[in-house]
Design an enzyme around this catalytic site. Structure first.
Site, PDB file in Angstrom:
ATOM      1  N   TYR A  33      -1.756   2.643  -4.713  1.00  0.00           N
ATOM      2  CA  TYR A  33      -0.620   3.579  -4.717  1.00  0.00           C
ATOM      3  C   TYR A  33      -0.342   4.195  -6.090  1.00  0.00           C
ATOM      4  O   TYR A  33      -0.224   5.406  -6.225  1.00  0.00           O
ATOM      5  CB  TYR A  33       0.629   2.903  -4.124  1.00  0.00           C
ATOM      6  CG  TYR A  33       0.503   2.712  -2.621  1.00  0.00           C
ATOM      7  CD1 TYR A  33      -0.400   1.803  -2.085  1.00  0.00           C
ATOM      8  CD2 TYR A  33       1.238   3.470  -1.733  1.00  0.00           C
ATOM      9  CE1 TYR A  33      -0.552   1.642  -0.720  1.00  0.00           C
ATOM     10  CE2 TYR A  33       1.098   3.320  -0.356  1.00  0.00           C
ATOM     11  CZ  TYR A  33       0.200   2.399   0.144  1.00  0.00           C
ATOM     12  OH  TYR A  33       0.046   2.246   1.501  1.00  0.00           O
ATOM     13  N   ASN A  35       4.944   0.626   8.557  1.00  0.00           N
ATOM     14  CA  ASN A  35       4.687   1.591   9.626  1.00  0.00           C
ATOM     15  C   ASN A  35       5.566   1.271  10.822  1.00  0.00           C
ATOM     16  O   ASN A  35       6.254   0.241  10.846  1.00  0.00           O
ATOM     17  CB  ASN A  35       3.212   1.532  10.060  1.00  0.00           C
ATOM     18  CG  ASN A  35       2.290   2.273   9.101  1.00  0.00           C
ATOM     19  OD1 ASN A  35       2.725   3.100   8.298  1.00  0.00           O
ATOM     20  ND2 ASN A  35       1.006   1.973   9.191  1.00  0.00           N
ATOM     21  N   HIS A  95       5.467   2.081  -3.239  1.00  0.00           N
ATOM     22  CA  HIS A  95       4.335   1.223  -3.625  1.00  0.00           C
ATOM     23  C   HIS A  95       4.575  -0.193  -3.104  1.00  0.00           C
ATOM     24  O   HIS A  95       5.583  -0.809  -3.476  1.00  0.00           O
ATOM     25  CB  HIS A  95       4.239   1.202  -5.152  1.00  0.00           C
ATOM     26  CG  HIS A  95       3.004   0.533  -5.670  1.00  0.00           C
ATOM     27  ND1 HIS A  95       2.295  -0.404  -4.973  1.00  0.00           N
ATOM     28  CD2 HIS A  95       2.347   0.686  -6.841  1.00  0.00           C
ATOM     29  CE1 HIS A  95       1.266  -0.814  -5.683  1.00  0.00           C
ATOM     30  NE2 HIS A  95       1.270  -0.166  -6.824  1.00  0.00           N
ATOM     31  N   HIS A 139      -0.200  10.275   4.974  1.00  0.00           N
ATOM     32  CA  HIS A 139       1.265  10.338   5.115  1.00  0.00           C
ATOM     33  C   HIS A 139       1.845  11.566   4.408  1.00  0.00           C
ATOM     34  O   HIS A 139       2.914  11.495   3.799  1.00  0.00           O
ATOM     35  CB  HIS A 139       1.926   9.078   4.550  1.00  0.00           C
ATOM     36  CG  HIS A 139       1.567   7.810   5.276  1.00  0.00           C
ATOM     37  ND1 HIS A 139       2.367   7.262   6.258  1.00  0.00           N
ATOM     38  CD2 HIS A 139       0.495   6.974   5.171  1.00  0.00           C
ATOM     39  CE1 HIS A 139       1.804   6.145   6.705  1.00  0.00           C
ATOM     40  NE2 HIS A 139       0.667   5.950   6.067  1.00  0.00           N
TER      41      HIS A 139
HETATM   42  C1  HEM Z   1      -0.657  -2.096   6.515  1.00  0.00           C
HETATM   43  C2  HEM Z   1      -1.338  -1.063   6.091  1.00  0.00           C
HETATM   44  C3  HEM Z   1      -0.704   0.175   5.512  1.00  0.00           C
HETATM   45  C4  HEM Z   1       0.545   0.690   5.696  1.00  0.00           C
HETATM   46  C5  HEM Z   1       1.669   0.135   6.549  1.00  0.00           C
HETATM   47  C6  HEM Z   1       0.654   1.872   4.909  1.00  0.00           C
HETATM   48  C7  HEM Z   1       1.795   2.652   4.833  1.00  0.00           C
HETATM   49  C8  HEM Z   1       1.917   3.766   4.055  1.00  0.00           C
HETATM   50  C9  HEM Z   1       3.060   4.629   4.035  1.00  0.00           C
HETATM   51  C10 HEM Z   1       4.327   4.435   4.837  1.00  0.00           C
HETATM   52  C11 HEM Z   1       2.810   5.623   3.163  1.00  0.00           C
HETATM   53  C12 HEM Z   1       3.715   6.789   2.847  1.00  0.00           C
HETATM   54  C13 HEM Z   1       4.701   6.425   1.796  1.00  0.00           C
HETATM   55  C14 HEM Z   1       5.641   7.583   1.566  1.00  0.00           C
HETATM   56  O1  HEM Z   1       6.452   7.870   2.465  1.00  0.00           O
HETATM   57  O2  HEM Z   1       5.550   8.210   0.507  1.00  0.00           O
HETATM   58  C15 HEM Z   1       1.501   5.391   2.631  1.00  0.00           C
HETATM   59  C16 HEM Z   1       0.898   6.189   1.707  1.00  0.00           C
HETATM   60  C17 HEM Z   1      -0.305   5.895   1.160  1.00  0.00           C
HETATM   61  N1  HEM Z   1      -1.126   4.827   1.465  1.00  0.00           N
HETATM   62 FE1  HEM Z   1      -0.779   3.413   2.787  1.00  0.00          FE
HETATM   63  N2  HEM Z   1      -0.516   2.066   4.248  1.00  0.00           N
HETATM   64  C18 HEM Z   1      -1.365   1.035   4.594  1.00  0.00           C
HETATM   65  C19 HEM Z   1      -2.636   0.824   4.131  1.00  0.00           C
HETATM   66  C20 HEM Z   1      -3.161   1.480   3.056  1.00  0.00           C
HETATM   67  C21 HEM Z   1      -4.372   1.117   2.406  1.00  0.00           C
HETATM   68  C22 HEM Z   1      -5.260  -0.053   2.785  1.00  0.00           C
HETATM   69  C23 HEM Z   1      -4.545   2.002   1.383  1.00  0.00           C
HETATM   70  C24 HEM Z   1      -5.634   2.092   0.375  1.00  0.00           C
HETATM   71  C25 HEM Z   1      -6.555   1.200   0.151  1.00  0.00           C
HETATM   72  C26 HEM Z   1      -3.423   2.925   1.422  1.00  0.00           C
HETATM   73  C27 HEM Z   1      -3.244   3.989   0.588  1.00  0.00           C
HETATM   74  C28 HEM Z   1      -2.204   4.877   0.644  1.00  0.00           C
HETATM   75  C29 HEM Z   1      -2.097   6.026  -0.228  1.00  0.00           C
HETATM   76  C30 HEM Z   1      -3.100   6.439  -1.292  1.00  0.00           C
HETATM   77  C31 HEM Z   1      -0.899   6.662   0.092  1.00  0.00           C
HETATM   78  C32 HEM Z   1      -0.292   7.899  -0.538  1.00  0.00           C
HETATM   79  C33 HEM Z   1       0.744   7.454  -1.544  1.00  0.00           C
HETATM   80  C34 HEM Z   1       1.370   8.580  -2.307  1.00  0.00           C
HETATM   81  O3  HEM Z   1       0.726   9.615  -2.505  1.00  0.00           O
HETATM   82  O4  HEM Z   1       2.513   8.391  -2.745  1.00  0.00           O
HETATM   83  N3  HEM Z   1      -2.601   2.568   2.433  1.00  0.00           N
HETATM   84  N4  HEM Z   1       0.981   4.247   3.191  1.00  0.00           N
END
Ligand code: HEM
Length: 710
Positions: A374, A160, A351, A87
């Site tokens: 997060y 999402n 988060h 993202h």
């Molecule tokens: C339903 C499943 C998931 C959704 C809807 C989702 C949604 C998102 C969204 C919208 C962001 C961006 C947030 C922003 O705008 O700053 C994001 C970032 C991220 N997601 Fe997910 N994610 C999902 C699953 C996962 C999983 C399973 C992991 C890890 C095990 C993960 C790890 C991350 C990480 C590391 C970031 C970057 C956060 C940052 O640097 O601030 N996500 N996710």
């Protein structure tokens, strides 16, 4: 607002006596007067010359002692921070959430308790796979993250624009992401699923099949961030003041309706304006057309949860709205652009674990893994453990605890006491059993509870039925687009066995789909045989899943492009502009040259865009206002010919003056014109145009213009 500032700045620069002192090096010295702030170093020392480094003699070497120059370059050298691992490319906006139908019976969360209550929010929309500088229009899931600054702490809904996910267990996320990102040996493709590693992984991961159908649908190429649905995906819990828990799924619905582009448009938009979505969001807010979403919940209890033929802890499944309807709770309005992209959008740290009293988690194993991930990633992305102090992340309610120090600590916390319990600081913060967050004492699982096991429960084993249900719920054009998307993606896969495996899965989803795709890619008879762990069943289609099916007849928030030549009839043009504005749409003037055109009346019409930089893919509908003379150069202009051919091929409504007719011949569509091509010479025809354009696309045209794809 932005325009006024620009004009002011320009006026200042245009006053050479006061503000301009030309230097021999060519750089302009803009010196401060008494009314203007002096430029300083980060230590507050006023800078006398910001154009020239300190040198030994005018032509000699630069001197190390030049602290102002060193400081400036050092800061510049460190201005980038790591981008998000996923993202990375996103666009944010501020706004508010307002309760329209309070739900205190479901949750004790104060921000949902009273009708009319407003809570400040910051939303960030993103693509997933590409880097921060990637284009806005890949086929990709869009992140839909909202931070609610409630009076009981921050609640982040990090969702999402698709209600299901690829995987069931977070342990697979560090496998999924490298499969879709650029391949590590070659560093490409940037933000595309159409390559071997993605389909290799997916074809070995049946649980992804429902999500794969969704991402091959038009949902992954939204027309605008303002026109996307959003979903919390996981099952969460709401807990009321009596401690009663209710399961919920969270939903966002854009009030101007959802809309997507066609794949060929997406490809062309990405080239013509890689910032298409970001610009659209920014401009809409800047001109007061504030994006708005309804916020709703699907609420259900343990008994209902037990009655579903899937597990509510499985994030690869939806609950059809026909089974549990969405109750609208409030609305979100985004009414303020960030003033500093880095400070706000880039430094925002969302988060899914940021919840407030009254909202709680379930044991969804994907959610549980996210609860760890997060903060962990943000510690390195934002440099230490104090990023919650950044203005964009700080709660708006009081934040008081005994945490101290750490890299980049900004708060200056006084006093001796950084521990609790203590007797030395009686006024210090203390736990509050009444108002504090309490985890719902859920009875988790059955049977296996208490045993330490690595397993996927049997209740997660149906990987195909909802994928089939999704496909069957689509309208004919949407099904065609899914077939085309699979054909496109698999044609980019170099390894034949991967294509065969995907075809094998598609046959389990829907025979007709598998057949269409294998025919389109010329791989009949080459399906791999896949034996599912659990055979799919036929579920009732869910009409609510079809974007085309539920599209609102509206032009609100849409943009119509008018290609105008010298000598064109301005009256018709203005009649169209008035009619569009009444519908809440905008008319953009596209002229052969950015200098504009002289209308038949002699009036000069200012252009918003030049034809070479404004292909018709930028618009929801188009019109051509040409004079008999004015059309002539366009008949030899490939940009004009493509403009019309594309608008027609992308199923848009096209209005035109009679003199523009020859352009259809040049574009090779003169024999195919249909009811979506409307002559605008009579006043009444403007109304007809508006009615047709409100239907957004001429779907009936599609089978004729893209026969070879279908
Ligand atoms: C339903 C499943 C998931 C959704 C809807 C989702 C949604 C998102 C969204 C919208 C962001 C961006 C947030 C922003 O705008 O700053 C994001 C970032 C991220 N997601 Fe997910 N994610 C999902 C699953 C996962 C999983 C399973 C992991 C890890 C095990 C993960 C790890 C991350 C990480 C590391 C970031 C970057 C956060 C940052 O640097 O601030 N996500 N996710």
């Amino acid at each position: 607002m932005a325009k006024t500032n620009k004009t002011k700045g320009f006026e200042k620069l245009a006053d050479p006596e006061k503000y301009l002192v030309a230097g021999p090096g060519g750089a302009t010295h803009q010196t401060a007067d008494a009314a203007q702030a002096s430029l300083t170093t980060n230590q507050g020392v006023i800078v006398a010359d910001n154009q020239n480094a300190l040198k030994s003699g005018g032509r000699g070497p630069s001197l190390l002692e030049d602290f102002a120059s060193r400081e400036k370059i050092t800061h510049f050298d460190h201005e980038r921070i790591p981008e998000r691992i996923v993202h990375a490319r996103g666009s944010g906006a501020h706004g508010y959430f307002e309760v329209t139908n309070p739900i205190p019976h479901l949750t004790r969360a104060s921000f949902l308790a009273e009708k009319g209550k407003k809570t400040e929010v910051f939303a960030r929309f993103s693509t997933v796979a590409g880097g921060a500088g990637a284009g806005d229009m890949p086929r990709d899931v869009r992140g839909f993250a909202v931070k609610f600054y409630t009076d009981e702490g921050n609640f982040d809904l990090v969702g999402n624009n698709i209600p299901v996910f690829f995987i069931q267990d977070a342990i697979k996320f560090p496998d999924l992401v490298p499969s879709v990102k650029m391949e590590p040996d070659r560093g490409y493709p940037q933000d595309a699923t159409a390559h071997d590693t993605f389909w290799d992984f997916i074809s070995l991961l049946p649980e992804s099949m429902n999500m794969v159908l969704w991402i091959m649908s038009d949902r992954t190429i939204p027309r605008s961030l303002r026109m996307m649905e959003g979903f919390g995906i996981h099952t969460f819990r709401l807990v009321n003041a009596d401690g009663k828990s209710t399961f919920v799924k969270f939903h966002w619905r854009p009030t101007i309706g959802s809309a997507s582009v066609i794949w060929d448009e997406a490809v062309k938009i990405n080239g013509a304006d890689p910032d298409f979505h970001r610009r659209d969001l920014h401009e809409a807010i800047a001109k007061g057309a504030f994006p708005e979403w309804e916020f709703g919940v699907q609420a259900f209890d343990e008994e209902q949860a037990a009655s579903f033929d899937f597990d509510i802890l499985d994030a690869t499944k939806i609950i059809p709205e026909e089974v549990i309807p969405i109750e609208v709770v409030g609305r979100m309005v985004l009414d303020r652009n960030p003033v500093n992209f880095f400070a706000e959008t880039e430094q925002a740290a969302f988060h899914p674990g940021h919840v407030v009293p009254g909202i709680d988690f379930t044991s969804d194993p994907l959610l549980q893994g996210r609860l760890f991930s997060y903060t962990d990633t943000q510690i390195s992305r934002l440099g230490g453990a104090n990023f919650h102090e950044l203005p964009i992340n700080r709660p708006r309610c009081p934040m008081r605890n005994l945490q101290r120090d750490g890299m980049r600590r900004m708060d200056v916390n006084p006093g001796r006491v950084a521990y609790e319990p203590n007797s030395l600081d009686p006024s210090g913060p203390r736990e509050n059993p009444k108002r504090g967050f309490r985890t719902f004492a859920a009875q988790e699982g059955e049977g296996e509870t208490g045993q330490k096991l690595r397993l996927r429960p049997e209740s997660f084993a149906d990987h195909y039925s909802q994928a089939r249900q999704f496909y069957r719920s689509m309208s004919a054009p949407e099904q065609r687009h899914i077939q085309n998307a699979f054909a496109f993606e698999l044609s980019k896969v170099e390894t034949p066995v991967i294509r065969s495996r995907v075809l094998g899965h598609l046959a389990l989803v829907e025979e007709a789909l598998a057949h269409a795709v294998e025919t389109a890619i010329g791989m009949e008879g080459q399906r791999a045989e896949i034996t599912p762990y659990q055979a799919p069943i036929d579920l009732e289609p869910s009409p609510a899943l079809s974007l085309v099916g539920k599209a609102k007849p509206t032009l609100k928030g849409r943009k119509v492009g008018a290609l105008v030549t010298d000598g064109a009839d301005g009256d018709r043009l203005e009649a169209l502009r008035d009619a569009l504005e009444k519908e809440g749409a905008e008319l953009a003037i596209v002229a052969p040259k950015i200098g504009g055109v002289d209308l038949k009346s002699g009036k000069h019409l200012v252009a918003d865009m030049a034809l070479s930089g404004a292909p018709s893919v930028f618009f929801d509908a188009v019109a051509i206002f040409a004079s008999a003379e004015g059309i002539k150069p366009l008949l030899k202009n490939s940009a004009a010919i493509d403009w019309v051919r594309d608008a027609f091929g992308h199923l848009k409504v096209i209005g035109h003056s009679s003199s523009a007719q020859p352009l259809f011949g040049k574009a090779g569509i003169a024999d195919d014109l249909d009811e979506g091509v409307i002559e605008l010479d009579a006043r009444s025809s403007v109304g007809q145009y508006i009615e047709a354009a409100k239907r957004q696309r001429v779907w009936d045209r599609e089978a004729r213009v893209s026969e070879s794809d279908a």
